[in-house]
Each structure stands twice: as C-alpha cells, then as structure tokens.
Design a protein around this motif. Structure first.
Motif, PDB file in Angstrom:
ATOM      1  N   LYS A  59       0.836  -1.203   0.000  1.00 26.04           N
ATOM      2  CA  LYS A  59       0.000   0.000   0.000  1.00 26.04           C
ATOM      3  C   LYS A  59       0.868   1.250   0.000  1.00 26.04           C
ATOM      4  O   LYS A  59       0.561   2.227  -0.702  1.00 26.04           O
ATOM      5  N   ASP A  97      -8.217  -5.029  10.789  1.00 28.78           N
ATOM      6  CA  ASP A  97      -9.361  -5.437   9.984  1.00 28.78           C
ATOM      7  C   ASP A  97     -10.161  -4.185   9.637  1.00 28.78           C
ATOM      8  O   ASP A  97      -9.972  -3.120  10.233  1.00 28.78           O
ATOM      9  N   TYR A  98     -11.079  -4.314   8.672  1.00 29.95           N
ATOM     10  CA  TYR A  98     -11.840  -3.152   8.208  1.00 29.95           C
ATOM     11  C   TYR A  98     -13.308  -3.511   8.108  1.00 29.95           C
ATOM     12  O   TYR A  98     -13.669  -4.596   7.619  1.00 29.95           O
ATOM     13  N   ASP A  99     -14.162  -2.574   8.585  1.00 23.40           N
ATOM     14  CA  ASP A  99     -15.595  -2.801   8.447  1.00 23.40           C
ATOM     15  C   ASP A  99     -16.045  -2.374   7.056  1.00 23.40           C
ATOM     16  O   ASP A  99     -15.230  -2.016   6.201  1.00 23.40           O
ATOM     17  N   ASN A 101     -17.370   0.213   5.970  1.00 24.56           N
ATOM     18  CA  ASN A 101     -17.041   1.589   5.601  1.00 24.56           C
ATOM     19  C   ASN A 101     -15.543   1.855   5.656  1.00 24.56           C
ATOM     20  O   ASN A 101     -15.104   3.006   5.678  1.00 24.56           O
ATOM     21  N   LYS A 102     -14.756   0.766   5.718  1.00 23.44           N
ATOM     22  CA  LYS A 102     -13.296   0.825   5.709  1.00 23.44           C
ATOM     23  C   LYS A 102     -12.710   1.444   6.977  1.00 23.44           C
ATOM     24  O   LYS A 102     -11.588   1.928   6.979  1.00 23.44           O
ATOM     25  N   LYS A 103     -13.496   1.417   8.065  1.00 23.77           N
ATOM     26  CA  LYS A 103     -12.951   1.871   9.341  1.00 23.77           C
ATOM     27  C   LYS A 103     -12.148   0.730   9.950  1.00 23.77           C
ATOM     28  O   LYS A 103     -12.657  -0.383  10.102  1.00 23.77           O
ATOM     29  N   PRO A 104     -10.882   0.978  10.324  1.00 27.91           N
ATOM     30  CA  PRO A 104     -10.069  -0.107  10.866  1.00 27.91           C
ATOM     31  C   PRO A 104     -10.456  -0.477  12.296  1.00 27.91           C
ATOM     32  O   PRO A 104     -10.919   0.365  13.063  1.00 27.91           O
ATOM     33  N   LYS A 183     -17.027   9.401  11.841  1.00 27.36           N
ATOM     34  CA  LYS A 183     -15.997   8.372  12.012  1.00 27.36           C
ATOM     35  C   LYS A 183     -16.271   7.549  13.269  1.00 27.36           C
ATOM     36  O   LYS A 183     -16.042   6.340  13.291  1.00 27.36           O
ATOM     37  N   GLY A 188     -19.537   6.601   6.550  1.00 29.73           N
ATOM     38  CA  GLY A 188     -18.747   7.374   5.624  1.00 29.73           C
ATOM     39  C   GLY A 188     -19.406   8.734   5.396  1.00 29.73           C
ATOM     40  O   GLY A 188     -20.419   9.075   6.020  1.00 29.73           O
TER      41      GLY A 188
END
Length: 264
Positions: A59, A97-99, A101-104, A183, A188
C-alpha cells in the motif's frame, strides 16, 4: 420515535510530551489522543517500515508522491506500536481489519477502539474503551471552501460561517466536528453528512440519521499551530472523562519502548 443525544462543545485540552516509561493502560473514562509530527520521523522511516506487513508495504508503494509514502509508513507503524503496547501484543501480531465503511479495528481485541487522522505534517491517533472518531485539519490559506457549503452544511450552519469574523476557522471547526462524529459512528461521508449536527450545545438525533440509540459527545480543540482537531466518543458529559493529548517523542528509543509494554 427512537432518539439519542449529541453534546458538542470546545475543550481546552493541552498537549504534553509522552513521558518515557508510562504504562499503556486504559480506564473506562480515558480518551487518549497521540500527536505525531511526521517530519520528525522521516529519518526513521526505514526502521519503522519493519513493523509493516507485506500488504501495508505494498500500500505504501502505491502512493505516487514520496512524501505521502513516508507519511503512511510513519503513522501506520506508530499506530501499530501503540496498539501493541495497549494490547501487550507483539507488533507482528497486530493485524488491522476493516468494516464495510473501511474503518479499521482489531478483531483480536474488540475492546480497544481507535481512530486515526492525518493532515499535512501531522497525524493523530485516538484510543479508548469507547467508540471514538477523530479528525484533524490544517487551516489551509488556499482552500476555497465557499462552493462546498451548500453540500455539507444546512442553512443555519452556512449562516454561521458566512457571518463569522473568521470564516475559515469557523468552517474547519464545524467540518472537523462532523467528520469526527461520522468516524465514531462508523459511517462514511454520505447523503446524511449535511444533516449531522455540528454547532455548540445538545442535539437530539433521530435513529434514521445515525442508525443507533447511543448518546455521543464531540469536542473541538486546538491541535497544533494552524491545526484544528475534533474528537467524538460515546456517552454524555454527566461523568468526568479523562481526555488527554500526548505528543509522541521523536526518537526510535522512545518508540521501541512501546514494544516492551507487552511484558507488563
């Protein structure tokens, strides 16, 4: 109709340098924010990159600009060091890990909530037992925000900005509050963003807007010179929360001490 409450205000939280040897532990009332001045860690980027796994290194390589690659390596590695210290885990075992909505989050330690934000030369990390959201923004002189107002603020909020003596600071104050709150919610920036409250005081929230019945707080604070911050977390100010801002010392020796906290 299901409703919850949101309390919004300013905090006079002041940053202090993180004391070497401090034990990394959390009380239920703690909301701890770590400030990272990214340019101070550029010389350590090779050392810090050893804490990133293969997907994270890939990344980093995808960033077009070197400065963006360096910043990512710094704040992601320090995030993992902090999470390792609080969970008493080896850094190699910290996998984000990510939910949806891409929140770690840490599936291995779901009790530890955290959030990260970065803007220009700074990054910030918040940790807590409570769901938490964080946003910091550099007060850019060149950012033309006027055309954005109808899309992200309601009529009352737009008037506050347009009538303010310092329109730029008012814009960033309201913007960071909305951003920190969504957040914390795990949302999002969607079509509801415009209707997320961001003015001082207590607000009633409809379930259809936030999709939960929890109560929340949002606090604005001066993060650094020419930077504003906002933090959001669960609960209302009926109890004494311990809101702290620590500045990460810019030395590998201090950073590596975090890796030893798992032995406590």
């Amino acid at each position: 109709m299901k409703t919850s409450k949101l309390f919004i205000s300013f905090s006079d939280i002041k940053g202090v340098t993180l004391v070497s040897g401090k034990e990394y532990s959390l009380d239920t009332s703690d909301i701890i924010i770590y400030s990272i001045y990214l340019p101070s860690f550029i010389e350590f980027k090779s050392n810090l990159s050893q804490f990133l796994n293969s997907p994270e290194l890939k990344k980093a390589k995808r960033f077009y600009k070197e400065i963006d690659r360096d910043r990512f390596i710094i704040y992601r590695s320090i995030l993992k060091l902090i999470l390792g210290a609080y969970t008493k885990s080896d850094i190699k075992n910290i996998h984000l890990d990510y939910d949806f909505n891409k929140k770690p989050y840490l599936a291995s330690h779901p009790w530890l909530h955290f959030n990260i934000s970065h803007s220009e030369d700074y990054a910030a990390i918040a940790v807590s037992h409570k769901k938490v959201g964080l946003d910091i923004e550099f007060l850019s002189k060149d950012f033309k925000f006027t055309n954005l107002l109808p899309d992200i603020f309601d009529d009352h909020e737009r008037l506050l900005i347009q009538n303010a003596d310092d329109k730029k600071t008012t814009f960033y104050t309201l913007w960071t509050r909305k951003e920190a709150f969504v957040k914390a919610l795990g949302k999002g920036i969607d079509e509801d963003f415009k209707y997320i409250p961001c003015t001082d005081g207590q607000h009633n929230l409809e379930f259809k807007l936030v999709k939960n019945t929890q109560n929340w707080q949002v606090y604005s604070f001066d993060f650094a010179e020419q930077y504003l911050g906002a933090v959001s977390y669960e609960g209302l100010p009926t109890t004494s929360d311990n809101l702290l801002l620590y500045m990460i010392p810019d030395s590998m020796e201090n950073l590596l001490e975090m890796t030893q906290k798992r032995n406590y």
